[in-house]
Write an enzyme that holds these catalytic residues in place. Structure first.
Site, PDB file in Angstrom:
ATOM      1  N   TRP A 178      -8.653  -6.354   1.112  1.00  0.00           N
ATOM      2  CA  TRP A 178      -8.474  -4.779   1.376  1.00  0.00           C
ATOM      3  C   TRP A 178      -9.590  -4.307   2.198  1.00  0.00           C
ATOM      4  CZ3 TRP A 178      -4.280  -2.151   2.307  1.00  0.00           C
ATOM      5  CH2 TRP A 178      -4.329  -1.043   2.274  1.00  0.00           C
ATOM      6  N   GLU A 224      -0.511  -2.466   3.950  1.00  0.00           N
ATOM      7  CA  GLU A 224      -0.335  -3.376   3.039  1.00  0.00           C
ATOM      8  C   GLU A 224       0.102  -4.751   3.265  1.00  0.00           C
ATOM      9  OE1 GLU A 224      -1.427  -3.215   0.000  1.00  0.00           O
ATOM     10  OE2 GLU A 224      -1.710  -0.902  -0.312  1.00  0.00           O
ATOM     11  N   TYR A 269     -11.304   5.472  -0.019  1.00  0.00           N
ATOM     12  CA  TYR A 269     -10.127   5.228  -0.444  1.00  0.00           C
ATOM     13  C   TYR A 269      -9.851   5.354  -1.947  1.00  0.00           C
ATOM     14  CZ  TYR A 269      -5.768   2.676  -0.859  1.00  0.00           C
ATOM     15  OH  TYR A 269      -4.450   2.182  -1.048  1.00  0.00           O
TER      16      TYR A 269
END
Length: 178
Positions: free
Chosen positions: A43, A35, A13
């Site tokens: 995350w 998000e 990522y």
């Protein structure tokens, strides 16, 4: 998940997505969904569940999601592969409807973002809160950094920073308003 797997997940990522411009509306919307779902969670958890989110939300297809019915809401609430939060699920569906309107007005979600650029983080937050559901300050900040509309995804000494610059993120095109 093994420690090495976690590092690989984050590295992929960080090195290939975070801070890079996205030009596909469905992918932009997908990032917004991720998000929003990260709020209050890590995350890493969201990255682990990204494929399940893609499957549950029809590969982030805006038109499909905007047409979700009560049966789809129930399906999503029962899907252990994603975050089963009614407010976040409802936000995804309502935000998809909003993006369809923006696409009609501006040609695309990306063009709406470009139309509103440049803005300070605080100005962006106001625009998002007025336009979308479940978009608080941290969600808006991370979303816009992650797609190259706000700087800060990588420090200037990070090796990925140069790759991001070559991709011409929108924050490079501002009139030093930050």
């Amino acid at each position: 998940m093994q420690p090495g797997d976690r590092k690989t997940l984050h590295k992929n990522y960080h090195d290939n997505q975070y801070g890079f411009p996205i030009h596909d509306d469905n992918e932009l919307f997908g990032r917004l969904i991720l998000e929003i779902n990260q709020a209050g969670l890590s995350w890493e958890l969201i990255l682990k569940k990204e494929e399940a989110f893609r499957k549950a939300y029809h590969n982030f297809n805006i038109k499909n999601i905007a047409n979700y019915t009560e049966a789809d809401r129930k399906r999503l609430l029962a899907d252990a592969g994603i975050i089963r939060n009614r407010l976040k699920i409802n936000a995804a569906i309502e935000n998809a409807k909003t993006i369809l309107v923006l696409q009609k007005q501006f040609g695309s979600f990306e063009k709406w973002l470009e139309f509103n650029h440049p803005k300070t983080k605080e100005e962006w937050i106001k625009v998002f809160k007025k336009t979308f559901r479940f978009t608080g300050g941290e969600i808006v900040n991370e979303f816009l950094m992650s797609i190259g509309f706000l700087p800060g995804a990588h420090s200037s000494d990070c090796e990925v920073h140069k790759k991001v610059l070559k991709a011409k993120p929108m924050w490079l095109k501002q009139n030093s308003i930050l």
